[in-house]
Motif scaffolding. Structure first.
Motif, PDB file in Angstrom:
ATOM      1  N   ILE A  80      42.733  17.105  -6.994  1.00 61.47           N
ATOM      2  CA  ILE A  80      43.170  16.526  -8.158  1.00 61.47           C
ATOM      3  C   ILE A  80      43.065  17.931  -9.105  1.00 61.47           C
ATOM      4  CG2 ILE A  80      43.367  15.374 -10.780  1.00 61.47           C
ATOM      5  CD1 ILE A  80      42.774  12.787  -9.445  1.00 61.47           C
TER       6      ILE A  80
ATOM      7  N   ASP B  12      52.171   1.574  -4.658  1.00 60.27           N
ATOM      8  CA  ASP B  12      53.605   2.551  -5.021  1.00 60.27           C
ATOM      9  C   ASP B  12      54.150   2.139  -3.857  1.00 60.27           C
ATOM     10  OD1 ASP B  12      55.362   4.249  -5.916  1.00 60.27           O
ATOM     11  OD2 ASP B  12      53.798   4.692  -7.493  1.00 60.27           O
TER      12      ASP B  12
ATOM     13  N   ALA C 164      45.700  12.026  -3.557  1.00 59.26           N
ATOM     14  CA  ALA C 164      44.433  11.280  -4.181  1.00 59.26           C
ATOM     15  C   ALA C 164      45.740  10.340  -5.027  1.00 59.26           C
ATOM     16  CB  ALA C 164      44.450  12.823  -5.236  1.00 59.26           C
ATOM     17  N   GLU C 165      46.889  10.263  -4.953  1.00 61.60           N
ATOM     18  CA  GLU C 165      47.592   9.332  -5.828  1.00 61.60           C
ATOM     19  C   GLU C 165      47.337   8.512  -5.348  1.00 61.60           C
ATOM     20  OE1 GLU C 165      49.918   8.637 -10.027  1.00 61.60           O
ATOM     21  OE2 GLU C 165      47.827   9.808  -8.956  1.00 61.60           O
ATOM     22  N   SER C 166      47.986   8.843  -4.058  1.00 58.78           N
ATOM     23  CA  SER C 166      48.073   7.208  -2.763  1.00 58.78           C
ATOM     24  C   SER C 166      46.800   6.879  -2.369  1.00 58.78           C
ATOM     25  CB  SER C 166      48.941   7.832  -1.519  1.00 58.78           C
ATOM     26  OG  SER C 166      47.646   8.814  -0.006  1.00 58.78           O
ATOM     27  N   GLY C 167      45.879   7.314  -3.397  1.00 60.34           N
ATOM     28  CA  GLY C 167      44.806   6.059  -3.495  1.00 60.34           C
ATOM     29  C   GLY C 167      44.272   6.078  -4.695  1.00 60.34           C
ATOM     30  N   ARG C 168      44.492   6.339  -5.375  1.00 56.94           N
ATOM     31  CA  ARG C 168      44.752   5.381  -7.121  1.00 56.94           C
ATOM     32  C   ARG C 168      45.582   5.049  -7.342  1.00 56.94           C
ATOM     33  NH1 ARG C 168      46.244   6.130 -11.758  1.00 56.94           N
ATOM     34  NH2 ARG C 168      48.372   7.682 -11.533  1.00 56.94           N
ATOM     35  N   VAL C 169      46.782   4.531  -6.340  1.00 53.77           N
ATOM     36  CA  VAL C 169      47.756   3.655  -6.136  1.00 53.77           C
ATOM     37  C   VAL C 169      48.430   3.550  -4.823  1.00 53.77           C
ATOM     38  CG1 VAL C 169      48.265   3.850  -8.983  1.00 53.77           C
ATOM     39  CG2 VAL C 169      49.663   5.362  -7.062  1.00 53.77           C
TER      40      VAL C 169
ATOM     41  N   TYR D 237      44.624  11.008 -15.968  1.00 52.79           N
ATOM     42  CA  TYR D 237      43.914  10.295 -14.192  1.00 52.79           C
ATOM     43  C   TYR D 237      43.177  10.317 -15.423  1.00 52.79           C
ATOM     44  CZ  TYR D 237      46.783  13.043 -11.506  1.00 52.79           C
ATOM     45  OH  TYR D 237      48.213  13.299 -10.857  1.00 52.79           O
ATOM     46  N   PRO D 238      42.477   8.978 -15.040  1.00 51.82           N
ATOM     47  CA  PRO D 238      40.666   8.718 -15.311  1.00 51.82           C
ATOM     48  C   PRO D 238      40.008   8.651 -15.037  1.00 51.82           C
ATOM     49  CG  PRO D 238      41.916   7.190 -13.805  1.00 51.82           C
ATOM     50  CD  PRO D 238      42.649   7.837 -13.639  1.00 51.82           C
ATOM     51  N   GLU D 239      38.659   9.181 -15.918  1.00 54.17           N
ATOM     52  CA  GLU D 239      37.489  10.054 -15.521  1.00 54.17           C
ATOM     53  C   GLU D 239      36.645   9.526 -14.305  1.00 54.17           C
ATOM     54  OE1 GLU D 239      36.485  12.904 -17.643  1.00 54.17           O
ATOM     55  OE2 GLU D 239      37.999  12.848 -17.952  1.00 54.17           O
TER      56      GLU D 239
END
Length: 104
Positions: A75, A47, A39-44, A102-104
């Motif tokens: 998440i 990075d 999930a985090e890798s999709g968000r940023v 985490y953004p909604e």
């Protein structure tokens, strides 16, 4: 295992031999942390540190690599971590992500 900075649960879980005995439900913990990293890798996606961690874990752990290939995304904003400490025994530690993380 070589020391790395920063130390994190994913490295401990997959690369340190103590990781399998530290988590009482290792498979559940492994699935959760990989899904969170996905999930985090999709968000940023840009990075570099996160991409490096994922590459390190993929190369160092066939279990991580297999879970990563499953493409599960989750998440977890709250829950419990169930550890087993060699000196004090079983620990149930609750966690909650601070609002706004985490953004909604």
């Amino acid at each position: 295992m070589q020391p790395h900075e920063p130390v994190n649960f994913a490295r401990f879980l997959f690369l340190d031999p103590r990781g399998k005995t530290a988590y009482r439900h290792w498979n559940d913990s492994a699935e959760q942390i990989v899904a969170l990293l996905r999930a985090e890798s999709g968000r940023v996606p840009a990075d570099r540190a996160l991409r490096g961690l994922i590459e390190e874990l993929s190369n160092g752990s066939s279990e991580f690599a297999a879970l990563w290939e499953a493409h599960d995304v989750r998440i977890h904003l709250a829950g419990n971590k169930l550890f087993h400490h060699p000196d004090v025994g079983d620990l149930d530690l609750g966690y909650e992500v601070a609002s706004g993380r985490y953004p909604e």
